[in-house]
Scaffold this motif. Structure first.
Motif, PDB file in Angstrom:
ATOM      1  N   ASP A 129       1.204  -1.256   0.276  1.00  0.00           N
ATOM      2  CA  ASP A 129       0.036  -0.038  -0.235  1.00  0.00           C
ATOM      3  C   ASP A 129       0.665   1.448   0.469  1.00  0.00           C
ATOM      4  OD1 ASP A 129      -2.402  -1.323  -0.359  1.00  0.00           O
ATOM      5  OD2 ASP A 129      -2.560  -1.952   1.630  1.00  0.00           O
ATOM      6  N   ALA A 130       2.157   0.634   0.509  1.00  0.00           N
ATOM      7  CA  ALA A 130       3.123   2.792   0.474  1.00  0.00           C
ATOM      8  C   ALA A 130       3.311   2.864  -0.185  1.00  0.00           C
ATOM      9  CB  ALA A 130       3.673   2.195   1.779  1.00  0.00           C
ATOM     10  N   ALA A 131       3.684   1.704  -1.161  1.00  0.00           N
ATOM     11  CA  ALA A 131       4.249   1.731  -3.058  1.00  0.00           C
ATOM     12  C   ALA A 131       3.246   2.406  -3.845  1.00  0.00           C
ATOM     13  CB  ALA A 131       4.708   0.647  -3.495  1.00  0.00           C
ATOM     14  N   LEU A 132       1.849   1.605  -3.195  1.00  0.00           N
ATOM     15  CA  LEU A 132       0.482   2.646  -4.178  1.00  0.00           C
ATOM     16  C   LEU A 132       0.127   4.084  -4.098  1.00  0.00           C
ATOM     17  CD1 LEU A 132      -2.133  -0.715  -3.828  1.00  0.00           C
ATOM     18  CD2 LEU A 132      -0.688  -0.181  -6.165  1.00  0.00           C
ATOM     19  N   GLN A 133       0.679   4.237  -2.937  1.00  0.00           N
ATOM     20  CA  GLN A 133       0.676   5.543  -1.976  1.00  0.00           C
ATOM     21  C   GLN A 133       1.947   6.526  -3.259  1.00  0.00           C
ATOM     22  OE1 GLN A 133      -0.150   6.201   1.430  1.00  0.00           O
ATOM     23  NE2 GLN A 133      -2.052   4.696   1.485  1.00  0.00           N
ATOM     24  N   PHE A 134       2.798   6.161  -3.039  1.00  0.00           N
ATOM     25  CA  PHE A 134       4.332   6.819  -3.669  1.00  0.00           C
ATOM     26  C   PHE A 134       3.722   6.777  -5.072  1.00  0.00           C
ATOM     27  CE2 PHE A 134       7.707   5.686  -6.384  1.00  0.00           C
ATOM     28  CZ  PHE A 134       8.540   7.630  -6.015  1.00  0.00           C
ATOM     29  N   LEU A 135       2.938   5.868  -6.180  1.00  0.00           N
ATOM     30  CA  LEU A 135       2.727   5.517  -7.453  1.00  0.00           C
ATOM     31  C   LEU A 135       2.111   6.737  -7.720  1.00  0.00           C
ATOM     32  CD1 LEU A 135       3.994   1.797  -7.796  1.00  0.00           C
ATOM     33  CD2 LEU A 135       5.002   4.398  -8.881  1.00  0.00           C
ATOM     34  N   GLY A 136       0.779   7.302  -6.808  1.00  0.00           N
ATOM     35  CA  GLY A 136      -0.316   8.015  -6.944  1.00  0.00           C
ATOM     36  C   GLY A 136      -0.782   7.479  -7.379  1.00  0.00           C
ATOM     37  N   HIS A 139      -6.109   2.943  -6.076  1.00  0.00           N
ATOM     38  CA  HIS A 139      -6.272   1.878  -5.806  1.00  0.00           C
ATOM     39  C   HIS A 139      -5.615   1.187  -4.275  1.00  0.00           C
ATOM     40  CE1 HIS A 139      -3.661  -0.148  -8.341  1.00  0.00           C
ATOM     41  NE2 HIS A 139      -3.784  -0.354  -7.405  1.00  0.00           N
ATOM     42  N   SER A 140      -6.293   0.476  -3.505  1.00  0.00           N
ATOM     43  CA  SER A 140      -5.303   0.196  -2.187  1.00  0.00           C
ATOM     44  C   SER A 140      -5.509  -1.817  -3.081  1.00  0.00           C
ATOM     45  CB  SER A 140      -5.941  -0.035  -0.841  1.00  0.00           C
ATOM     46  OG  SER A 140      -7.369  -1.079  -1.458  1.00  0.00           O
ATOM     47  N   VAL A 141      -4.113  -2.286  -1.672  1.00  0.00           N
ATOM     48  CA  VAL A 141      -4.063  -3.685  -2.407  1.00  0.00           C
ATOM     49  C   VAL A 141      -4.966  -4.071  -2.109  1.00  0.00           C
ATOM     50  CG1 VAL A 141      -2.632  -5.741  -1.842  1.00  0.00           C
ATOM     51  CG2 VAL A 141      -1.392  -3.242  -1.980  1.00  0.00           C
ATOM     52  N   ALA A 142      -6.059  -4.528  -1.636  1.00  0.00           N
ATOM     53  CA  ALA A 142      -6.903  -4.984  -1.073  1.00  0.00           C
ATOM     54  C   ALA A 142      -8.195  -4.953  -2.413  1.00  0.00           C
ATOM     55  CB  ALA A 142      -7.333  -4.720  -0.244  1.00  0.00           C
ATOM     56  N   GLU A 143      -8.104  -3.857  -2.751  1.00  0.00           N
ATOM     57  CA  GLU A 143      -9.245  -3.930  -4.128  1.00  0.00           C
ATOM     58  C   GLU A 143      -8.616  -4.419  -5.224  1.00  0.00           C
ATOM     59  OE1 GLU A 143     -11.356   0.291  -5.633  1.00  0.00           O
ATOM     60  OE2 GLU A 143      -9.626   0.802  -4.874  1.00  0.00           O
ATOM     61  N   GLY A 144      -7.136  -4.149  -5.669  1.00  0.00           N
ATOM     62  CA  GLY A 144      -6.344  -5.234  -7.054  1.00  0.00           C
ATOM     63  C   GLY A 144      -6.251  -6.214  -6.571  1.00  0.00           C
ATOM     64  N   LEU A 145      -6.094  -6.642  -5.355  1.00  0.00           N
ATOM     65  CA  LEU A 145      -6.171  -8.181  -5.462  1.00  0.00           C
ATOM     66  C   LEU A 145      -8.059  -8.355  -5.640  1.00  0.00           C
ATOM     67  CD1 LEU A 145      -4.049  -9.320  -2.915  1.00  0.00           C
ATOM     68  CD2 LEU A 145      -3.322  -9.490  -5.761  1.00  0.00           C
ATOM     69  N   LEU A 166      11.366   0.427  -6.616  1.00  0.00           N
ATOM     70  CA  LEU A 166      11.288   1.734  -5.868  1.00  0.00           C
ATOM     71  C   LEU A 166      12.228   2.067  -5.066  1.00  0.00           C
ATOM     72  CD1 LEU A 166       7.669   0.364  -5.185  1.00  0.00           C
ATOM     73  CD2 LEU A 166       8.501   1.947  -7.281  1.00  0.00           C
ATOM     74  N   PRO A 167      12.603   3.523  -4.702  1.00  0.00           N
ATOM     75  CA  PRO A 167      13.030   4.142  -3.479  1.00  0.00           C
ATOM     76  C   PRO A 167      13.077   3.459  -2.163  1.00  0.00           C
ATOM     77  CG  PRO A 167      11.293   6.330  -4.406  1.00  0.00           C
ATOM     78  CD  PRO A 167      11.597   4.629  -5.001  1.00  0.00           C
ATOM     79  N   GLY A 168      14.319   2.993  -1.869  1.00  0.00           N
ATOM     80  CA  GLY A 168      14.032   2.738  -0.845  1.00  0.00           C
ATOM     81  C   GLY A 168      14.076   1.010  -0.458  1.00  0.00           C
ATOM     82  N   GLN A 169      13.260   0.080  -1.885  1.00  0.00           N
ATOM     83  CA  GLN A 169      13.253  -0.751  -1.828  1.00  0.00           C
ATOM     84  C   GLN A 169      14.854  -1.438  -1.893  1.00  0.00           C
ATOM     85  OE1 GLN A 169      11.294  -2.358  -5.599  1.00  0.00           O
ATOM     86  NE2 GLN A 169       9.368  -3.605  -4.660  1.00  0.00           N
ATOM     87  N   THR A 170      14.466  -2.898  -1.215  1.00  0.00           N
ATOM     88  CA  THR A 170      15.578  -4.041  -0.622  1.00  0.00           C
ATOM     89  C   THR A 170      14.928  -4.779  -1.321  1.00  0.00           C
ATOM     90  OG1 THR A 170      14.408  -5.224   1.379  1.00  0.00           O
ATOM     91  CG2 THR A 170      15.433  -3.173   1.440  1.00  0.00           C
TER      92      THR A 170
END
Length: 384
Positions: A129-136, A139-145, A166-170
């Motif tokens: 969800d945090a990445a989706l918010q960053f990407l603008g 939808h949420s992860v739950a809605e997407g799935l 993505l920024p900070g993604q390990t």
């Protein structure tokens, strides 16, 4: 029927329902659209291409652009009916529609399937969800799935995309997300590293130092892990960023990468037909006016010289794991394939490309360096 007789059709629906920070189509956000006028214009644009490309059969249709899943199903059905009447459908035709994974759009999937769509491409983009918010993304992860579940229930084939690096993604975080994606049982995944496009909010943030994406080594680790994980799961990379079970590759996108003819209709749509490059007017209102005036929305139609055609075919085809047929490239060039033989020999010795008879391909080791390899392989026009 010879494969060269097959045609791909791209239908561009330009309208978005909301702005996003990483594309340049924000001027195409519309609250209301005259659906009747748009359907008529798309059909006219389609009829023009059919006159220019007679005696062909359609192997694929792709509805893309802004938010094509919000096209009225009746419009989709009308376009498909007209396309079949003009050209005829090849056995097993692939008809794809891009969709955002929102509940509003998912509610339309059954009607779109009934209209003739048999493959969906969902823009999930992330399972965090945090990445989706960053990407603008709205939808949420739950809605997407949930939308993915609906798509898999109503469409014969489903693909979805994710963005990584993505920024900070390990590496551990991305590997976990990729395993979650593969567990959904999809047959096709499009996995893209984040790129910063000029003129977007991301570009502004990156220039100001507010946005830092993984560096070269970290991005390489993510890329290699992606290919290893998908291959182990039975969805090997058949193109730089696309992974599929054998037989489930995108038939439409393969037409691009194999440099086959394709017709493009709708605002901003590009096409290739018979050695010509076509481009429709990009602004929706300008395209609509052009169709009313001329019977089509073409802004640019220009012949491609043999060297350009052969070069385009090389640049597209070397993205594929299968590589390119150098005999065909030479035919497009009108003589000799525009490759730098010395560079190919050098890269072959380094294990980055492989030449087997008349096929040239980039190896697994070379895939990571594709952007650097392509300009080395392709011979410059002046030196040709």
């Amino acid at each position: 029927m010879p494969s060269d007789n097959l045609l791909a059709l791209y239908v561009h629906w330009p309208f978005c329902v909301s702005k996003c920070p990483y594309c340049d189509f924000n001027s195409h956000v519309r609250a209301e659209v005259d659906q009747q006028a748009w359907a008529a214009a798309l059909l006219a644009d389609l009829a023009h291409e059919a006159r220019e490309l007679p005696s062909r059969r359609l192997g694929s249709v792709f509805f893309g652009g802004g938010t094509p899943s919000l096209m009225p199903p009746a419009t989709v059905a009308a376009i498909l009916s007209a396309a079949e009447r003009h050209w005829g459908f090849d056995d097993g035709i692939e008809i794809t529609l891009e969709a955002n994974p929102s509940s509003v759009e998912a509610a339309r999937f059954a009607d779109l399937a009934a209209a003739g769509v048999n493959r969906a491409s969902l823009g999930l983009q992330s399972l965090a969800d945090a990445a989706l918010q960053f990407l603008g993304r709205a939808h949420s992860v739950a809605e997407g799935l949930a939308a993915l579940d609906v798509a898999q229930a109503v469409f014969a084939r489903v693909s979805f995309d994710l963005i990584y690096a993505l920024p900070g993604q390990t590496l551990a975080a991305w590997s976990h997300e990729l395993e979650q994606a593969l567990a959904r049982g999809t047959e096709h995944l499009s996995l893209y590293q984040l790129t910063i496009e000029p003129g977007t909010r991301f570009a502004t943030d990156a220039a100001a130092g507010r946005l830092t994406i993984p560096d070269g080594d970290a991005a390489a680790d993510l890329f290699e892990a992606t290919r290893a994980t998908t291959a182990a799961a039975g969805l090997p990379a058949y193109e730089t960023s696309n992974h599929a079970r054998p037989g489930a590759e995108s038939r439409h996108n393969l037409a691009y990468w194999r440099y086959r003819d394709y017709a493009g209709i709708g605002p901003g749509a590009h096409g290739r037909r018979g050695g010509l490059a076509t481009q429709r007017r990009r602004k929706p209102e300008n395209w609509l006016a052009a169709v009313a005036r001329n019977g089509h929305g073409i802004e640019l139609e220009e012949p491609l010289d043999p060297h350009t055609r052969a070069t385009e075919a090389l640049l597209m085809g070397l993205r594929l794991r299968e590589g390119v047929d150098l005999t065909r490239i030479a035919q497009l060039a009108g003589g000799t394939a525009p490759i730098d033989d010395a560079a190919v020999v050098r890269l072959e010795g380094q294990g980055f490309v492989a030449r087997e008879a008349q096929r040239l391909r980039v190896t697994e080791a070379g895939a990571l360096l594709l952007d650097a390899i392509l300009p080395l392989v392709v011979k410059d026009r002046v030196a040709a």
